[in-house]
Design a protein around this motif. Structure first.
Motif, PDB file in Angstrom:
ATOM      1  N   GLY A 337     -57.111 -52.384-100.593  1.00  0.00           N
ATOM      2  CA  GLY A 337     -56.311 -52.742-101.755  1.00  0.00           C
ATOM      3  C   GLY A 337     -57.009 -53.808-102.575  1.00  0.00           C
ATOM      4  N   ILE A 381     -56.624 -47.380-113.272  1.00  0.00           N
ATOM      5  CA  ILE A 381     -56.287 -46.459-112.167  1.00  0.00           C
ATOM      6  C   ILE A 381     -56.281 -45.015-112.653  1.00  0.00           C
ATOM      7  CG2 ILE A 381     -54.435 -45.758-110.593  1.00  0.00           C
ATOM      8  CD1 ILE A 381     -53.699 -48.704-110.281  1.00  0.00           C
ATOM      9  N   VAL A 391     -58.766 -44.098-104.777  1.00  0.00           N
ATOM     10  CA  VAL A 391     -58.091 -45.247-105.397  1.00  0.00           C
ATOM     11  C   VAL A 391     -57.283 -45.998-104.347  1.00  0.00           C
ATOM     12  CG1 VAL A 391     -56.447 -45.970-107.173  1.00  0.00           C
ATOM     13  CG2 VAL A 391     -57.998 -44.053-107.607  1.00  0.00           C
ATOM     14  N   LYS A 393     -54.335 -49.291-103.629  1.00  0.00           N
ATOM     15  CA  LYS A 393     -53.186 -49.941-104.262  1.00  0.00           C
ATOM     16  C   LYS A 393     -53.626 -51.264-104.896  1.00  0.00           C
ATOM     17  CE  LYS A 393     -49.246 -49.664-102.254  1.00  0.00           C
ATOM     18  NZ  LYS A 393     -48.127 -49.819-101.295  1.00  0.00           N
ATOM     19  N   LYS A 424     -47.181 -45.243-106.012  1.00  0.00           N
ATOM     20  CA  LYS A 424     -47.708 -45.755-104.747  1.00  0.00           C
ATOM     21  C   LYS A 424     -48.956 -46.617-104.948  1.00  0.00           C
ATOM     22  CE  LYS A 424     -50.576 -41.695-103.716  1.00  0.00           C
ATOM     23  NZ  LYS A 424     -50.850 -40.636-102.706  1.00  0.00           N
ATOM     24  N   TYR A 425     -49.565 -46.541-106.129  1.00  0.00           N
ATOM     25  CA  TYR A 425     -50.777 -47.318-106.367  1.00  0.00           C
ATOM     26  C   TYR A 425     -50.508 -48.688-106.993  1.00  0.00           C
ATOM     27  CZ  TYR A 425     -53.415 -43.028-105.443  1.00  0.00           C
ATOM     28  OH  TYR A 425     -53.956 -41.921-104.853  1.00  0.00           O
TER      29      TYR A 425
END
Length: 559
Positions: A337, A381, A391, A393, A424-425
């Motif tokens: 992340g 993103i 990708v 988070k 969710k990202y």
């Protein structure tokens, strides 16, 4: 005995002129004026008795005061006159004749009647002036001096060429609204009064060293320069008893601005302005709890004005850059992340956030910057997803200044969804100091984000005032533990480590993932692994990275 009308008129004129000064009953000039009249009218004593009840309910003797005494009074012979005040209270004047003198003539009695009337007016006006002075110069809740009296006192010291002996301090009590919520306003005022009394205890001359209330939990004080260090330590934190038994105490701290007043200070306004400026810097723009007014601080304030003036155009021209600081999984040191951090590129210079974030937080300008950051993160993103990258988070910070915006949740969702970024990202970070806003607002946004699949994190956990309530009542996904717990406490070397261990265990027990920020050394990594914490962020792995460098880190995930 022949009455001398000319001398009497002169004496009355003299008395009236002294009365115009509206000084107290014990003023020497007024006493001299009464003596002249007393000598002419053969008066030995003037007494006044105040009854603080309506005349119809008159009971007791009231408060008996002697206004004038000259020689032996014949207590059997006196003239008395009763007056009633506007509020129904009774005032009776007793004018006693000198012993051994002939009775007053009718003409003299008439003059005594005029004198009693004048005394009534005089004392009434004097009492009103005292009331006005109290309203002008005293805070009625705490019964201490106010800002107006501070100005009057400081101007007097300036006129005496003594102001250079003093330091001024403007301070406000931190989180005192929480104390009022816990114990009520009346008890809160008592605690505040006790705090002020304890501060007075540091002074050597309470006639010249003052604590004055500006309003609310804001105060201004002036004291001899040699007491400055003691005052600073006191305001950093002092325990005050919360009840009569003094068994329960509350730690009162303050943000304070100081000004060592120079000898050439011209007006009290200069003092108030400069000490207020120092307080504002201490409260909003530094990590310290106090600040001194000086040339360096003045330059700092000028820099603030520059940031405020440049910000609108800088935002319009996208001078703010997103830097990404990786978050690492310690079992395999994989990038899992990142946190989005802001840098300002202005005229080929990178301006660090400490120079502009605190400034923008003083106004709603920080809200515009937060959404700018969220928009650019979502834009990045979307780009990475379109390029087929793996990708991770990304967490975006949200200032507490947003709270009070009823459309906050919708604004966040619209910003994310316009870039078609899967929820969710995205993770939204809220600092623990957000607890000084409405808990309902905080609760609504945390539950609202999670209902749409957006993760939430509480930042700087352990540095605020309501940590346990914050995690007990809100369903956070992440707790970001403040880096201060990795440092050794010199007074209690193991204290921070023990607290870190328990915070990690508690959060995991509650189903909240802990991550520690500010991990800078291998020793820090070892401590985290020993305590079963495997999420970390800090310079040991990466500093905040420009977008292109962070993209290289994402490419390495694909390898």
């Amino acid at each position: 005995m022949e009455f001398n009308a000319t001398q009497y008129a002169e004496a009355i004129d003299d008395f009236l002129m002294k009365m115009e000064r509206l000084s107290g009953d014990d003023d020497p000039d007024c006493q001299t004026a009464i003596e002249k009249i007393g000598a002419l009218l053969r008066i030995a004593m003037v007494r006044v008795c105040f009854y603080m009840t309506p005349e119809s309910e008159l009971q007791g003797m009231g408060q008996d005061l002697c206004l004038y005494k000259n020689g032996t009074a014949d207590m059997e012979r006196f003239y008395h006159q009763r007056e009633t005040t506007g509020s129904g209270n009774v005032v009776i004047y007793y004018i006693h004749q000198r012993a051994g003198e002939p009775d007053w003539s009718q003409h003299e009695v008439e003059k005594l009647q005029v004198l009693a009337k004048m005394l009534f007016v005089y004392n009434g006006r004097s009492h009103i002036m005292k009331m006005i002075e109290y309203l002008l110069f005293y805070d009625r809740d705490l019964n201490i001096y106010n800002l107006s009296y501070f100005r009057k006192h400081a101007d007097k010291l300036i006129s005496l060429n003594r102001i250079g002996e003093f330091t001024a301090c403007y301070f406000d009590l931190n989180h005192f609204s929480t104390v009022n919520q816990q114990v009520g306003k009346e008890r809160g005022n008592q605690i505040m009064f006790s705090f002020v009394n304890r501060l007075y205890g540091l002074f050597s001359n309470p006639e010249e060293e003052l604590v004055c209330r500006i309003g609310g939990d804001n105060f201004i004080t002036i004291f001899y320069k040699e007491h400055t260090d003691k005052v600073m330590r006191f305001l950093e934190g002092t325990e005050i008893g919360i009840d009569d038994s003094l068994q329960t105490k509350v730690l009162i701290t303050a943000s304070a601005g100081f000004y060592a007043i120079p000898e050439n200070c011209r007006t009290s306004t200069d003092i108030v302005d400069r000490v207020s400026m120092a307080n504002n810097v201490a409260k909003n723009l530094t990590a310290e709890s106090s600040a001194f007014y000086n040339e360096e601080l003045l330059q700092h304030v000028n820099d603030i004005a520059l940031v405020q003036n440049l910000f609108p155009e800088a935002l319009k021209h996208e001078e703010f850059l997103v830097y990404y600081q990786p978050k690492v999984f310690l079992k395999n040191y994989e990038l899992i992340g990142a946190e989005a951090l802001c840098r300002w590129q202005h005229n080929d210079e990178i301006i660090q956030p400490g120079r502009f974030i605190p400034v923008l937080e003083q106004s709603k300008a920080i809200c515009a910057l937060d959404f700018y950051m969220l928009d650019h993160v979502c834009r990045d993103i979307r780009k990475w997803l379109d390029e087929g990258r793996r990708v991770v988070k990304v967490s975006v910070n949200l200032s507490r200044c947003h709270f009070g915006n009823p459309n906050l949740l919708n604004d966040i969702l619209e910003t994310i969804d316009k870039h078609d970024v899967p929820h969710k990202y995205i993770e939204i970070e809220l600092t623990e100091t957000t607890t000084d806003v409405s808990f309902k607002d905080l609760k609504d946004i945390v539950f609202g984000l999670q209902s749409h699949g957006i993760s939430t994190a509480v930042d700087d956990f352990g540095t605020g005032y309501s940590s346990l309530n914050l995690v007990r009542e809100l369903p956070w996904n992440i707790i970001k533990i403040d880096k201060s717990f990795l440092k050794k406490n010199e007074e209690a070397p193991e204290q921070n480590r023990v607290m870190l261990k328990h915070i990690i265990a508690m959060s995991q027990e509650m189903g909240i993932a802990p991550i520690v920020e500010g991990v800078e050394t291998i020793e820090h990594v070892k401590i985290l692994k020993e305590n079963n914490c495997f999420l970390a962020q800090g310079y040991c792995f990466d500093k905040p990275l420009p977008k292109n460098v962070f993209e290289n880190r994402l490419e390495q995930l694909m390898a």
